[in-house]
Design a protein around this motif. Structure first.
Motif, PDB file in Angstrom:
ATOM      1  N   ARG A  27       0.845  -1.203   0.000  1.00  0.00           N
ATOM      2  CA  ARG A  27       0.000   0.000   0.000  1.00  0.00           C
ATOM      3  C   ARG A  27       0.873   1.243   0.000  1.00  0.00           C
ATOM      4  O   ARG A  27       2.020   1.205   0.426  1.00  0.00           O
ATOM      5  CB  ARG A  27      -0.881   0.017   1.260  1.00  0.00           C
ATOM      6  CG  ARG A  27      -1.825  -1.145   1.357  1.00  0.00           C
ATOM      7  CD  ARG A  27      -3.128  -0.846   0.638  1.00  0.00           C
ATOM      8  NE  ARG A  27      -3.722  -2.093   0.162  1.00  0.00           N
ATOM      9  CZ  ARG A  27      -4.559  -2.174  -0.867  1.00  0.00           C
ATOM     10  NH1 ARG A  27      -4.865  -1.090  -1.549  1.00  0.00           N
ATOM     11  NH2 ARG A  27      -5.060  -3.324  -1.228  1.00  0.00           N
ATOM     12  N   CYS A  28       0.282   2.312  -0.416  1.00  0.00           N
ATOM     13  CA  CYS A  28       0.936   3.617  -0.373  1.00  0.00           C
ATOM     14  C   CYS A  28       1.363   3.919   1.058  1.00  0.00           C
ATOM     15  O   CYS A  28       0.648   3.625   2.007  1.00  0.00           O
ATOM     16  CB  CYS A  28      -0.030   4.687  -0.867  1.00  0.00           C
ATOM     17  SG  CYS A  28       0.591   6.369  -0.744  1.00  0.00           S
ATOM     18  N   ARG A  29       2.516   4.537   1.216  1.00  0.00           N
ATOM     19  CA  ARG A  29       3.048   4.773   2.558  1.00  0.00           C
ATOM     20  C   ARG A  29       2.458   5.973   3.281  1.00  0.00           C
ATOM     21  O   ARG A  29       2.745   6.183   4.451  1.00  0.00           O
ATOM     22  CB  ARG A  29       4.559   5.005   2.468  1.00  0.00           C
ATOM     23  CG  ARG A  29       5.291   3.752   2.107  1.00  0.00           C
ATOM     24  CD  ARG A  29       6.532   3.640   2.936  1.00  0.00           C
ATOM     25  NE  ARG A  29       7.357   2.577   2.416  1.00  0.00           N
ATOM     26  CZ  ARG A  29       8.662   2.531   2.553  1.00  0.00           C
ATOM     27  NH1 ARG A  29       9.280   3.517   3.168  1.00  0.00           N
ATOM     28  NH2 ARG A  29       9.347   1.531   2.083  1.00  0.00           N
ATOM     29  N   GLY A  32      -3.173   6.892   6.042  1.00  0.00           N
ATOM     30  CA  GLY A  32      -4.555   7.182   5.680  1.00  0.00           C
ATOM     31  C   GLY A  32      -4.854   6.962   4.201  1.00  0.00           C
ATOM     32  O   GLY A  32      -5.999   7.049   3.787  1.00  0.00           O
ATOM     33  N   CYS A  33      -3.835   6.672   3.427  1.00  0.00           N
ATOM     34  CA  CYS A  33      -4.055   6.411   1.998  1.00  0.00           C
ATOM     35  C   CYS A  33      -4.100   4.906   1.783  1.00  0.00           C
ATOM     36  O   CYS A  33      -3.191   4.189   2.188  1.00  0.00           O
ATOM     37  CB  CYS A  33      -2.933   7.018   1.152  1.00  0.00           C
ATOM     38  SG  CYS A  33      -3.149   6.734  -0.617  1.00  0.00           S
ATOM     39  N   SER A  34      -5.172   4.438   1.167  1.00  0.00           N
ATOM     40  CA  SER A  34      -5.321   2.985   1.038  1.00  0.00           C
ATOM     41  C   SER A  34      -5.047   2.502  -0.383  1.00  0.00           C
ATOM     42  O   SER A  34      -5.214   1.337  -0.697  1.00  0.00           O
ATOM     43  CB  SER A  34      -6.737   2.584   1.465  1.00  0.00           C
ATOM     44  OG  SER A  34      -7.667   3.280   0.670  1.00  0.00           O
ATOM     45  N   ARG A  35      -4.633   3.420  -1.228  1.00  0.00           N
ATOM     46  CA  ARG A  35      -4.371   3.011  -2.611  1.00  0.00           C
ATOM     47  C   ARG A  35      -3.091   2.189  -2.688  1.00  0.00           C
ATOM     48  O   ARG A  35      -2.192   2.349  -1.877  1.00  0.00           O
ATOM     49  CB  ARG A  35      -4.259   4.243  -3.501  1.00  0.00           C
ATOM     50  CG  ARG A  35      -5.605   4.887  -3.795  1.00  0.00           C
ATOM     51  CD  ARG A  35      -5.425   6.126  -4.632  1.00  0.00           C
ATOM     52  NE  ARG A  35      -4.697   7.138  -3.895  1.00  0.00           N
ATOM     53  CZ  ARG A  35      -5.121   8.404  -3.760  1.00  0.00           C
ATOM     54  NH1 ARG A  35      -6.249   8.793  -4.311  1.00  0.00           N
ATOM     55  NH2 ARG A  35      -4.410   9.277  -3.076  1.00  0.00           N
ATOM     56  N   PRO A  36      -3.028   1.323  -3.676  1.00  0.00           N
ATOM     57  CA  PRO A  36      -1.810   0.516  -3.806  1.00  0.00           C
ATOM     58  C   PRO A  36      -0.624   1.355  -4.277  1.00  0.00           C
ATOM     59  O   PRO A  36      -0.803   2.315  -5.031  1.00  0.00           O
ATOM     60  CB  PRO A  36      -2.187  -0.529  -4.866  1.00  0.00           C
ATOM     61  CG  PRO A  36      -3.302   0.079  -5.638  1.00  0.00           C
ATOM     62  CD  PRO A  36      -4.045   0.977  -4.678  1.00  0.00           C
ATOM     63  N   PHE A  49       4.801   4.975  -3.124  1.00  0.00           N
ATOM     64  CA  PHE A  49       3.524   5.663  -2.973  1.00  0.00           C
ATOM     65  C   PHE A  49       2.577   5.340  -4.126  1.00  0.00           C
ATOM     66  O   PHE A  49       2.992   4.820  -5.153  1.00  0.00           O
ATOM     67  CB  PHE A  49       3.755   7.172  -2.909  1.00  0.00           C
ATOM     68  CG  PHE A  49       4.737   7.577  -1.858  1.00  0.00           C
ATOM     69  CD1 PHE A  49       4.382   7.548  -0.514  1.00  0.00           C
ATOM     70  CD2 PHE A  49       6.023   7.944  -2.193  1.00  0.00           C
ATOM     71  CE1 PHE A  49       5.295   7.902   0.472  1.00  0.00           C
ATOM     72  CE2 PHE A  49       6.949   8.293  -1.213  1.00  0.00           C
ATOM     73  CZ  PHE A  49       6.580   8.271   0.123  1.00  0.00           C
ATOM     74  N   CYS A  50       1.315   5.670  -3.924  1.00  0.00           N
ATOM     75  CA  CYS A  50       0.346   5.538  -5.006  1.00  0.00           C
ATOM     76  C   CYS A  50       0.658   6.600  -6.059  1.00  0.00           C
ATOM     77  O   CYS A  50       1.455   7.505  -5.821  1.00  0.00           O
ATOM     78  CB  CYS A  50      -1.076   5.707  -4.474  1.00  0.00           C
ATOM     79  SG  CYS A  50      -1.419   7.386  -3.894  1.00  0.00           S
ATOM     80  N   ARG A  51      -0.013   6.511  -7.169  1.00  0.00           N
ATOM     81  CA  ARG A  51       0.244   7.447  -8.259  1.00  0.00           C
ATOM     82  C   ARG A  51       0.115   8.919  -7.815  1.00  0.00           C
ATOM     83  O   ARG A  51       0.984   9.739  -8.072  1.00  0.00           O
ATOM     84  CB  ARG A  51      -0.714   7.131  -9.422  1.00  0.00           C
ATOM     85  CG  ARG A  51      -0.907   8.223 -10.426  1.00  0.00           C
ATOM     86  CD  ARG A  51       0.279   8.389 -11.349  1.00  0.00           C
ATOM     87  NE  ARG A  51       0.335   7.337 -12.353  1.00  0.00           N
ATOM     88  CZ  ARG A  51       1.248   7.307 -13.321  1.00  0.00           C
ATOM     89  NH1 ARG A  51       2.165   8.252 -13.379  1.00  0.00           N
ATOM     90  NH2 ARG A  51       1.271   6.340 -14.195  1.00  0.00           N
ATOM     91  N   ALA A  52      -0.981   9.213  -7.123  1.00  0.00           N
ATOM     92  CA  ALA A  52      -1.238  10.614  -6.732  1.00  0.00           C
ATOM     93  C   ALA A  52      -0.178  11.129  -5.763  1.00  0.00           C
ATOM     94  O   ALA A  52       0.320  12.246  -5.900  1.00  0.00           O
ATOM     95  CB  ALA A  52      -2.620  10.735  -6.109  1.00  0.00           C
ATOM     96  N   HIS A  53       0.169  10.297  -4.776  1.00  0.00           N
ATOM     97  CA  HIS A  53       1.149  10.753  -3.799  1.00  0.00           C
ATOM     98  C   HIS A  53       2.569  10.774  -4.376  1.00  0.00           C
ATOM     99  O   HIS A  53       3.366  11.628  -4.006  1.00  0.00           O
ATOM    100  CB  HIS A  53       1.065   9.906  -2.525  1.00  0.00           C
ATOM    101  CG  HIS A  53      -0.084  10.310  -1.640  1.00  0.00           C
ATOM    102  ND1 HIS A  53      -1.083   9.450  -1.267  1.00  0.00           N
ATOM    103  CD2 HIS A  53      -0.394  11.501  -1.089  1.00  0.00           C
ATOM    104  CE1 HIS A  53      -1.966  10.098  -0.513  1.00  0.00           C
ATOM    105  NE2 HIS A  53      -1.573  11.349  -0.396  1.00  0.00           N
ATOM    106  N   ALA A  54       2.869   9.852  -5.268  1.00  0.00           N
ATOM    107  CA  ALA A  54       4.184   9.864  -5.925  1.00  0.00           C
ATOM    108  C   ALA A  54       4.325  11.130  -6.769  1.00  0.00           C
ATOM    109  O   ALA A  54       5.375  11.765  -6.811  1.00  0.00           O
ATOM    110  CB  ALA A  54       4.359   8.625  -6.786  1.00  0.00           C
TER     111      ALA A  54
END
Ligand SMILES: [Zn+2]
Length: 236
Positions: A27-29, A32-36, A49-54
Motif C-alpha cells: 500500500r501507499c506509505r 490514511g491512503c489505502s491506494r496501492p 507511494f500511489c500514483r497521486a502521492h508519488a
C-alpha cells in the motif's frame, strides 16, 4: 521427473510466491491512503507511494506537504535579500554568492527549449542554470531563495524538514526566475498558451536544489539566519 510433476511443482511455487508480501502489492506509505503503491512518476522517482502521492512527492518534495505559496514565502525572500545586501562584505556571504556565480558560469551553453526533451535530469538542471545566467539573474536572488526556504521552515512548526523538501522548494523558486517565454493568444475559453520551458519536476528539481544547497551550506552553518521582521499582520 515427468512433465506433469514439474508442472505441478511450478504451479505450487508460483502460488507460494503470490502469497508472499511482495513489493508489488504494498500500500501507499502515506498514512490514511489505502491506494496501492506503484511506480508513480514518469521519471521513475518513487515506488513507495500511489500514483497521486508519488506525483505530489515529485512535484513538491514531499508526498503530502504542499509547496509554500508566493504570499507566504515572498516576505522571507525579501528579508533574505536585504540581509545579503547589508552583509555583502562578509566573507561567507561573498563566498556563497561567488559559488552560485560559479554554478551559473560553468553550466555550459544555453539550451533551446525544444532541445530539452531528450536530456537527462542532470543535463536539464544544468540548462536551467544556463538559462538563469542568460537572463542575467543576480546570483544573490538565488542565495536568497535558499535562505528564504530555510527561514520559512524554521518558523513553521509543522514544516517538512527533510532536505529533499528544501531542495525542491528552492529549486522551484529559482527556476521561475527564468522559465522562458510564456505566450498567450486569445481570450476566454479559446485561449491558447505556449509555455516554452516546461516546469521542471522530479529529479531536475532535486539536482537544481542540491547544487544550490551545496553553494549555501557554509553560510547556513556560519550565520544565524535573519529573523523575519515584518509582522504578519496583513495575513487576516
Ligand atoms: Zn497514496
Amino acid at each position: 521427473m515427468t512433465n506433469w510433476t514439474a508442472m505441478r511443482e511450478r504451479k505450487a511455487e508460483v502460488k507460494g510466491r503470490a502469497n508472499e508480501p511482495s513489493a508489488m502489492f504494498t500500500r501507499c506509505r502515506v498514512v490514511g491512503c489505502s491506494r496501492p503503491a506503484r511506480a508513480g512518476t514518469g521519471d521513475g522517482l518513487d515506488t513507495r507511494f500511489c500514483r497521486a502521492h508519488a506525483d505530489h512527492y515529485a512535484r513538491h518534495g514531499s508526498p503530502y506537504r504542499a509547496s509554500y505559496g508566493a504570499r507566504e514565502i515572498n516576505p522571507y525572500r525579501a528579508a533574505a535579500l536585504a540581509w545579503l545586501e547589508a552583509n555583502q562584505s562578509d566573507t561567507y556571504v561573498a563566498n556563497t554568492v561567488d559559488r552560485v556565480a560559479t554554478l551559473l558560469r560553468t553550466a555550459g551553453p544555453h539550451v533551446e527549449a525544444f532541445r530539452l526533451r531528450g536530456l537527462s535530469p542532470q543535463e536539464r538542471a544544468k540548462a536551467a542554470w544556463a538559462r538563469l545566467r542568460r537572463a542575467g539573474i543576480d546570483p544573490r536572488r538565488m542565495v536568497a531563495a535558499w535562505l528564504a526556504v530555510e527561514m520559512i521552515i524554521r518558523d513553521d512548526p509543522q514544516a517538512e524538514r527533510k532536505t529533499e523538501f528544501k531542495q525542491v522548494q528552492a529549486a522551484k523558486l529559482i527556476h521561475r526566475m527564468a522559465s522562458g517565454t510564456h505566450k498567450r493568444w486569445g481570450e476566454g475559453p479559446t485561449t491558447t498558451e505556449l509555455h516554452v520551458y516546461p516546469r521542471p519536476r522530479g529529479r531536475v528539481l532535486r539536482h537544481i536544489g542540491e547544487a544550490l544547497e551545496k553553494a549555501c551550506e557554509l553560510l547556513i552553518e556560519k550565520h544565524r539566519l535573519p529573523a523575519l521582521e515584518a509582522p504578519k499582520k496583513d495575513r487576516a
